[in-house]
Design a protein around this motif. Structure first.
Motif, PDB file in Angstrom:
ATOM      1  N   LEU A 118       3.980  -4.344  40.390  1.00 55.33           N
ATOM      2  CA  LEU A 118       4.968  -4.006  39.378  1.00 55.33           C
ATOM      3  C   LEU A 118       6.300  -3.621  40.009  1.00 55.33           C
ATOM      4  N   ARG A 119       6.231  -2.926  41.139  1.00 53.86           N
ATOM      5  CA  ARG A 119       7.462  -2.517  41.831  1.00 53.86           C
ATOM      6  C   ARG A 119       8.293  -3.739  42.204  1.00 53.86           C
ATOM      7  N   ASP A 131       2.626   1.029  41.744  1.00 56.71           N
ATOM      8  CA  ASP A 131       1.906  -0.237  41.823  1.00 56.71           C
ATOM      9  C   ASP A 131       2.827  -1.221  42.534  1.00 56.71           C
ATOM     10  N   GLY A 146       8.418   0.907  32.975  1.00 60.93           N
ATOM     11  CA  GLY A 146       6.989   0.690  33.133  1.00 60.93           C
ATOM     12  C   GLY A 146       6.622  -0.694  33.621  1.00 60.93           C
ATOM     13  N   THR A 147       7.378  -1.716  33.171  1.00 61.28           N
ATOM     14  CA  THR A 147       7.102  -3.106  33.544  1.00 61.28           C
ATOM     15  C   THR A 147       8.426  -3.841  33.733  1.00 61.28           C
ATOM     16  N   PRO A 148       8.404  -5.003  34.378  1.00 64.79           N
ATOM     17  CA  PRO A 148       9.631  -5.788  34.522  1.00 64.79           C
ATOM     18  C   PRO A 148      10.215  -6.241  33.184  1.00 64.79           C
ATOM     19  N   GLN A 149       9.391  -6.240  32.133  1.00 70.29           N
ATOM     20  CA  GLN A 149       9.856  -6.696  30.829  1.00 70.29           C
ATOM     21  C   GLN A 149      10.481  -5.590  29.992  1.00 70.29           C
ATOM     22  N   ASP A 150      10.486  -4.356  30.465  1.00 68.69           N
ATOM     23  CA  ASP A 150      11.071  -3.256  29.694  1.00 68.69           C
ATOM     24  C   ASP A 150      12.528  -3.561  29.361  1.00 68.69           C
ATOM     25  N   GLY A 166       9.317   4.343  38.389  1.00 73.91           N
ATOM     26  CA  GLY A 166       8.345   3.388  37.882  1.00 73.91           C
ATOM     27  C   GLY A 166       6.942   3.655  38.380  1.00 73.91           C
ATOM     28  N   GLY A 208       8.196  -6.742  40.921  1.00 78.65           N
ATOM     29  CA  GLY A 208       8.674  -7.404  39.713  1.00 78.65           C
ATOM     30  C   GLY A 208       9.846  -6.680  39.079  1.00 78.65           C
ATOM     31  N   ILE A 209       9.784  -5.349  39.056  1.00 81.22           N
ATOM     32  CA  ILE A 209      10.863  -4.551  38.474  1.00 81.22           C
ATOM     33  C   ILE A 209      12.141  -4.691  39.296  1.00 81.22           C
TER      34      ILE A 209
END
Length: 311
Positions: A204-205, A201, A173-177, A198, A207-208
């Motif tokens: 977010l893409r 977005d 869901g987020t880079p922090q997962d 994912g 960042g992930i």
């Protein structure tokens, strides 16, 4: 290869009499090798079974001769010892073949639901699906990895394993997962492609993908598939055709899975699932991979070590 720095200390595998599966043990041993973790086998004696022999009216039906006969406490004890020996040998062989450090322990008169109490920070609890799916509905059955308040990382192993090789599939869901760091590390260690499902977005893409590259380094072979919704239906639809060897999910902070039942997804996909806890691999994303990767290059490859890496 295995991970350069272990993300977890131990994988705890619960083993029950009459429910020990060789393929499942070998899958968990493979994951222990890839993650650089120790494999801890826990043989759980079923106190309900061990107490049957003490009941004077307890009977069993003998197929040969087609008759009922008393259940002998001595024979039950012998059967339990044989099951324990079989489990120990199975664990030892799987670990020795991969060069994984392993330990074996017996819990006397304890239910399977007691396993979560043994997990410490840095541990993974591995749970194998029961042979009979209806067993999960029985009043005595309690899924140890889904009990309220349990938040440790868990491996769900289905009864049927569909593939020995293939990409690592992660829902992120987020880079922090936390699951992202584990998925990228396993894909790198197994030299497999990482497929990320994912959010749709662009921010977010990026960042992930950047976070995945920080863990995967030059081994990273990453594909991103955008989803309009991060739910079970969208996940299963996007997973069609991936042919993954492993699925990685992040455990929600409130431990509420909603419609995402890990055992159901694992059985449908015929793939083990790592459900990553909120405190797992906390520093993995901040630990950049060694560009030279000399340790990993010197290690024996997965293809040479494990039958699960055979094409």
């Amino acid at each position: 290869m295995m991970v350069e720095a272990p993300l977890f200390q131990r994988i705890i595998l619960g083993l029950r009499p009459g429910a020990i599966d060789r393929d499942a043990v070998e899958v968990v041993a493979e994951l222990a090798w890839l993650l650089g973790a120790v494999l801890q086998g826990i043989f759980v004696e079923d106190r309900a079974v061990s107490g049957i022999g003490a009941l004077l009216e307890a009977r069993e039906f003998q197929l040969i001769g087609r008759q009922w006969r008393p259940i002998e406490a001595e024979r039950l004890a012998e059967d339990m010892q044989l099951a324990e020996l079989s489990a120990r040998r199975l664990l030892d062989r799987a670990a020795q073949r991969l060069g994984v450090a392993s330990f074996f322990e017996v819990l006397h008169d304890e239910p399977m639901s007691s396993l979560p109490s043994l997990a410490r920070p840095g541990d993974i609890l591995a749970v194998v699906a029961p042979r009979d799916p209806h067993e999960r509905l029985a009043p005595y059955y309690l899924e140890p990895a889904l009990v309220p308040g349990f938040s440790a990382t868990t491996i769900f192993v289905p009864r049927r394993i569909g593939r020995k090789r293939g990409p690592v599939l992660a829902l992120v869901g987020t880079p922090q997962d936390k699951g992202l760091s584990v998925a990228a590390a396993v894909a790198r260690a197994a030299e497999e492609r990482l497929v990320i499902l994912g959010p749709n977005d662009s921010g977010l893409r990026e960042g992930i993908l950047h976070a995945a590259k920080m863990v995967g380094g030059h081994w990273a072979k990453t594909e991103f598939v955008a989803l309009e919704r991060l739910d079970e239906l969208a996940f299963l639809s996007a997973a069609e055709g991936v042919q993954e060897r492993l699925i990685v999910l992040t455990r929600p902070p409130d431990n509420a899975h909603g419609d995402m039942d890990p055992f159901v997804i694992a059985s449908m996909r015929q793939s083990p699932i790592i459900l990553v806890g909120p405190t797992a691999a906390a520093d993995a994303l901040s630990r950049p991979p060694n560009a030279g990767d000399q340790t990993s290059r010197a290690a024996v490859s997965t293809r040479e070590q494990s039958k699960w890496a055979d094409p």
